[in-house]
Every structure is written in structure tokens, then in C-alpha cells.
Design a protein around this motif. Sequence first.
Motif, PDB file in Angstrom:
ATOM      1  N   PRO A  12       0.793  -1.223   0.000  1.00 29.19           N
ATOM      2  CA  PRO A  12       0.000   0.000   0.000  1.00 29.19           C
ATOM      3  C   PRO A  12       0.830   1.281   0.000  1.00 29.19           C
ATOM      4  O   PRO A  12       0.477   2.252  -0.685  1.00 29.19           O
ATOM      5  CB  PRO A  12      -0.843  -0.140   1.271  1.00 29.19           C
ATOM      6  N   ALA A  13       1.928   1.300   0.730  1.00 37.66           N
ATOM      7  CA  ALA A  13       2.763   2.506   0.803  1.00 37.66           C
ATOM      8  C   ALA A  13       3.400   2.835  -0.542  1.00 37.66           C
ATOM      9  O   ALA A  13       3.841   3.971  -0.756  1.00 37.66           O
ATOM     10  CB  ALA A  13       3.844   2.334   1.863  1.00 37.66           C
ATOM     11  N   GLN A  14       3.443   1.868  -1.454  1.00 36.94           N
ATOM     12  CA  GLN A  14       4.020   2.087  -2.779  1.00 36.94           C
ATOM     13  C   GLN A  14       2.962   2.473  -3.811  1.00 36.94           C
ATOM     14  O   GLN A  14       3.287   2.630  -4.984  1.00 36.94           O
ATOM     15  CB  GLN A  14       4.733   0.808  -3.236  1.00 36.94           C
ATOM     16  N   LEU A  15       1.718   2.631  -3.370  1.00 36.42           N
ATOM     17  CA  LEU A  15       0.610   2.967  -4.263  1.00 36.42           C
ATOM     18  C   LEU A  15       0.055   4.337  -3.929  1.00 36.42           C
ATOM     19  O   LEU A  15       0.085   4.773  -2.773  1.00 36.42           O
ATOM     20  CB  LEU A  15      -0.504   1.918  -4.126  1.00 36.42           C
ATOM     21  N   SER A  16      -0.490   5.008  -4.938  1.00 38.32           N
ATOM     22  CA  SER A  16      -1.171   6.282  -4.709  1.00 38.32           C
ATOM     23  C   SER A  16      -2.496   6.021  -3.999  1.00 38.32           C
ATOM     24  O   SER A  16      -2.965   4.879  -3.904  1.00 38.32           O
ATOM     25  CB  SER A  16      -1.428   6.982  -6.038  1.00 38.32           C
ATOM     26  N   GLY A  17      -3.118   7.100  -3.530  1.00 33.37           N
ATOM     27  CA  GLY A  17      -4.408   6.950  -2.876  1.00 33.37           C
ATOM     28  C   GLY A  17      -5.445   6.326  -3.787  1.00 33.37           C
ATOM     29  O   GLY A  17      -6.214   5.442  -3.373  1.00 33.37           O
ATOM     30  N   GLY A  18      -5.484   6.769  -5.043  1.00 25.40           N
ATOM     31  CA  GLY A  18      -6.435   6.205  -5.989  1.00 25.40           C
ATOM     32  C   GLY A  18      -6.180   4.738  -6.260  1.00 25.40           C
ATOM     33  O   GLY A  18      -7.116   3.942  -6.396  1.00 25.40           O
ATOM     34  N   GLN A  19      -4.903   4.360  -6.348  1.00 24.47           N
ATOM     35  CA  GLN A  19      -4.557   2.955  -6.574  1.00 24.47           C
ATOM     36  C   GLN A  19      -4.936   2.107  -5.363  1.00 24.47           C
ATOM     37  O   GLN A  19      -5.442   0.986  -5.514  1.00 24.47           O
ATOM     38  CB  GLN A  19      -3.075   2.825  -6.877  1.00 24.47           C
ATOM     39  N   GLN A  20      -4.724   2.640  -4.161  1.00 28.34           N
ATOM     40  CA  GLN A  20      -5.119   1.899  -2.961  1.00 28.34           C
ATOM     41  C   GLN A  20      -6.633   1.681  -2.926  1.00 28.34           C
ATOM     42  O   GLN A  20      -7.107   0.595  -2.562  1.00 28.34           O
ATOM     43  CB  GLN A  20      -4.676   2.651  -1.710  1.00 28.34           C
ATOM     44  N   GLN A  21      -7.390   2.697  -3.335  1.00 30.24           N
ATOM     45  CA  GLN A  21      -8.836   2.522  -3.337  1.00 30.24           C
ATOM     46  C   GLN A  21      -9.263   1.513  -4.396  1.00 30.24           C
ATOM     47  O   GLN A  21     -10.230   0.767  -4.198  1.00 30.24           O
ATOM     48  CB  GLN A  21      -9.540   3.863  -3.553  1.00 30.24           C
ATOM     49  N   ARG A  22      -8.533   1.463  -5.506  1.00 35.29           N
ATOM     50  CA  ARG A  22      -8.859   0.461  -6.517  1.00 35.29           C
ATOM     51  C   ARG A  22      -8.528  -0.952  -6.023  1.00 35.29           C
ATOM     52  O   ARG A  22      -9.206  -1.917  -6.392  1.00 35.29           O
ATOM     53  CB  ARG A  22      -8.144   0.767  -7.831  1.00 35.29           C
ATOM     54  N   VAL A  23      -7.512  -1.083  -5.181  1.00 31.40           N
ATOM     55  CA  VAL A  23      -7.274  -2.380  -4.529  1.00 31.40           C
ATOM     56  C   VAL A  23      -8.471  -2.737  -3.652  1.00 31.40           C
ATOM     57  O   VAL A  23      -8.932  -3.876  -3.630  1.00 31.40           O
ATOM     58  CB  VAL A  23      -5.983  -2.352  -3.685  1.00 31.40           C
ATOM     59  N   ALA A  24      -9.004  -1.731  -2.949  1.00 33.64           N
ATOM     60  CA  ALA A  24     -10.180  -1.961  -2.109  1.00 33.64           C
ATOM     61  C   ALA A  24     -11.383  -2.370  -2.959  1.00 33.64           C
ATOM     62  O   ALA A  24     -12.188  -3.219  -2.545  1.00 33.64           O
ATOM     63  CB  ALA A  24     -10.502  -0.710  -1.295  1.00 33.64           C
ATOM     64  N   VAL A  25     -11.515  -1.785  -4.148  1.00 32.23           N
ATOM     65  CA  VAL A  25     -12.587  -2.190  -5.063  1.00 32.23           C
ATOM     66  C   VAL A  25     -12.377  -3.643  -5.497  1.00 32.23           C
ATOM     67  O   VAL A  25     -13.317  -4.449  -5.496  1.00 32.23           O
ATOM     68  CB  VAL A  25     -12.642  -1.262  -6.298  1.00 32.23           C
ATOM     69  N   ALA A  26     -11.154  -3.980  -5.857  1.00 30.22           N
ATOM     70  CA  ALA A  26     -10.845  -5.354  -6.268  1.00 30.22           C
ATOM     71  C   ALA A  26     -11.164  -6.334  -5.148  1.00 30.22           C
ATOM     72  O   ALA A  26     -11.726  -7.413  -5.382  1.00 30.22           O
ATOM     73  CB  ALA A  26      -9.375  -5.460  -6.672  1.00 30.22           C
ATOM     74  N   ARG A  27     -10.812  -5.964  -3.939  1.00 25.38           N
ATOM     75  CA  ARG A  27     -11.091  -6.819  -2.783  1.00 25.38           C
ATOM     76  C   ARG A  27     -12.601  -7.031  -2.606  1.00 25.38           C
ATOM     77  O   ARG A  27     -13.062  -8.124  -2.306  1.00 25.38           O
ATOM     78  CB  ARG A  27     -10.487  -6.188  -1.527  1.00 25.38           C
ATOM     79  N   ALA A  28     -13.366  -5.955  -2.819  1.00 24.69           N
ATOM     80  CA  ALA A  28     -14.815  -6.032  -2.634  1.00 24.69           C
ATOM     81  C   ALA A  28     -15.486  -6.903  -3.688  1.00 24.69           C
ATOM     82  O   ALA A  28     -16.450  -7.618  -3.393  1.00 24.69           O
ATOM     83  CB  ALA A  28     -15.418  -4.633  -2.651  1.00 24.69           C
ATOM     84  N   ILE A  29     -15.002  -6.838  -4.919  1.00 28.60           N
ATOM     85  CA  ILE A  29     -15.699  -7.544  -6.003  1.00 28.60           C
ATOM     86  C   ILE A  29     -15.129  -8.940  -6.250  1.00 28.60           C
ATOM     87  O   ILE A  29     -15.706  -9.710  -7.015  1.00 28.60           O
ATOM     88  CB  ILE A  29     -15.691  -6.726  -7.312  1.00 28.60           C
ATOM     89  N   ALA A  30     -14.021  -9.282  -5.582  1.00 27.06           N
ATOM     90  CA  ALA A  30     -13.399 -10.588  -5.833  1.00 27.06           C
ATOM     91  C   ALA A  30     -14.300 -11.742  -5.430  1.00 27.06           C
ATOM     92  O   ALA A  30     -14.196 -12.837  -5.989  1.00 27.06           O
ATOM     93  CB  ALA A  30     -12.070 -10.684  -5.082  1.00 27.06           C
ATOM     94  N   LYS A  31     -15.220 -11.518  -4.497  1.00 24.97           N
ATOM     95  CA  LYS A  31     -16.138 -12.581  -4.085  1.00 24.97           C
ATOM     96  C   LYS A  31     -17.329 -12.719  -5.028  1.00 24.97           C
ATOM     97  O   LYS A  31     -18.201 -13.539  -4.790  1.00 24.97           O
ATOM     98  CB  LYS A  31     -16.651 -12.333  -2.665  1.00 24.97           C
ATOM     99  N   ARG A  32     -17.352 -11.916  -6.110  1.00 25.59           N
ATOM    100  CA  ARG A  32     -18.486 -11.850  -7.031  1.00 25.59           C
ATOM    101  C   ARG A  32     -19.773 -11.523  -6.263  1.00 25.59           C
ATOM    102  O   ARG A  32     -20.753 -12.287  -6.290  1.00 25.59           O
ATOM    103  CB  ARG A  32     -18.660 -13.167  -7.801  1.00 25.59           C
ATOM    104  N   PRO A  33     -19.823 -10.384  -5.589  1.00 26.61           N
ATOM    105  CA  PRO A  33     -20.955 -10.096  -4.704  1.00 26.61           C
ATOM    106  C   PRO A  33     -22.239  -9.813  -5.473  1.00 26.61           C
ATOM    107  O   PRO A  33     -22.215  -9.285  -6.588  1.00 26.61           O
ATOM    108  CB  PRO A  33     -20.494  -8.849  -3.944  1.00 26.61           C
ATOM    109  N   GLN A  34     -23.348 -10.146  -4.863  1.00 27.89           N
ATOM    110  CA  GLN A  34     -24.640  -9.765  -5.407  1.00 27.89           C
ATOM    111  C   GLN A  34     -24.927  -8.293  -5.117  1.00 27.89           C
ATOM    112  O   GLN A  34     -25.703  -7.651  -5.815  1.00 27.89           O
ATOM    113  CB  GLN A  34     -25.728 -10.653  -4.791  1.00 27.89           C
ATOM    114  N   LEU A  35     -24.282  -7.772  -4.070  1.00 23.75           N
ATOM    115  CA  LEU A  35     -24.489  -6.395  -3.633  1.00 23.75           C
ATOM    116  C   LEU A  35     -23.144  -5.720  -3.447  1.00 23.75           C
ATOM    117  O   LEU A  35     -22.205  -6.313  -2.901  1.00 23.75           O
ATOM    118  CB  LEU A  35     -25.241  -6.374  -2.295  1.00 23.75           C
TER     119      LEU A  35
END
Length: 243
Positions: free
Chosen positions: A146-169
Motif C-alpha cells: 500500500p505505501a508504494q501505491l497512490s491513494g487512488g490505486q489503494q482505493q482500486r485495490v479496495a474495489v478489487a477486494r470487494a468484487i473478488a467474491k463476485r458479490p450480489q451487492l
Amino acid sequence: MSSPLAASDVAIAFDIQGLTKVYETEAGAVHALRGVDFQIREGETLVLIGPSGSGKSTLLNILGGLDRATAGSAKFRTFELTGASDAALTRYRRASVGFIFQFFNLVPSLTARENVALITEIAIDPMSPEEALERVGLADRMDHFPAQLSGGQQQRVAVARAIAKRPQLLFCDEPTGSLDSESGIQVLEAIAEVTAAVGATTLIVSHNAAIADMADRVVKFRDGQIAETIRNSRKIAPREMRW
């Protein structure tokens, strides 16, 4: 009680009736939600806007199984959230819901790939961390901390983490609140793209009225109630928004 994992062909994702939330404080009772009646359709993208304290984040937290209503009912498909046990709500969150918050909540000692793997290791039918990170444009940053990523890149990691489970919501609470405009647009593009890819019903809480243009419907909150609901005749891509 019905399982939150059961498939459903109904068009309504959420049926909300008389939803009320009251917090007891030293200064007295705070009415965060005041008898909200609402339905959310499967696959919709909704943007919830309104001033601080208007009830939008409270609604998101109740629908996400993170908080409990004081009165009323909220049903996801055939699963009644209000009155569900803690164990049932945990299964619901784990199987059905992806969360994105204003603050990224990444583990600093883990790489982007490893942060996403924290979710994929407990999900029922996840995509790989690599696929999730590729979907948000971070194929070349998987092994960065995370320390090697910009704020926007860190948030995109958070998006990837959220959608990796293929959520319905997919529930997003101020996902661009700590980002500059360009990083915010990139994050919203990632959310829009992955929402379409996994077919998730998506709720985005924001103070930024411009984000409303990417929604199917805009829900305006005031004093714990829905003041207005607007259906957009045309959804606008994040890159076209006037930030």
C-alpha cells in the motif's frame, strides 16, 4: 428463516418498509431513520446523497448487515435482515455483500495481491486476486505494498477486494471522499466496470452531487427520510462528469 444465499428470480432486490433507527445518546434520542419505505431493483445502481446526518449511511449499514434497525423491516430477496441472528447476518455479508469505504482499510504489510486474497480465501466462488486486480487496472501493481501505491490505486485495490467474491451487492460509502478528482474518476470507473461485470446491485453514498449522474436512480435524504427519488434518463460515464 430463509437463507440469504438462495437464488431468486424476483425483480426486487430490497423491500424496505417503515425502517427506523434510533440511537440513544447522553443528549437524548437521535432519529437516524424515520420510517423509510423503499424498494431497490435487482442490478440497479443507486446514488444516495444528502447532508451529514441525513440517514444515508445508516441505511447502507443496515442493508449491509453492519447495523440493526430499531423498527420496521428490510428484506433482501427472501432473507429478512431485521430480526436475523448475528450468525445469519455474518453469512449474508460474507456471501452476498462487497463493501468499499472512504478509507481503504488495507493491511500495510501485505501486497495488493495478498490484500485481495484475504477475501478470496473465505469466499464461496471467488475470482482470483489476479483477475480482480486486472479488472480495476492494477495488473502491474499486484506485488506492490500500500505505501508504494497512490491513494487512488489503494482505493482500486479496495474495489478489487470487494468484487473478488463476485458479490450480489456492492455498497460504497464515500468511496471518493479522500481522493482528488482524477483519482476519484478512476475509482468510479472501476466501480462502474466491475458492477456491470458481476451484475451487482450497487449503492453509493456520496456528498458529491456530480456522482449522481452515473446512477440509474438518485435518492435524496433529509432528516432521516427519503426526500426525493429521481430516475436518470441517461447514465453518464464517470469520465464525462463535471467534478
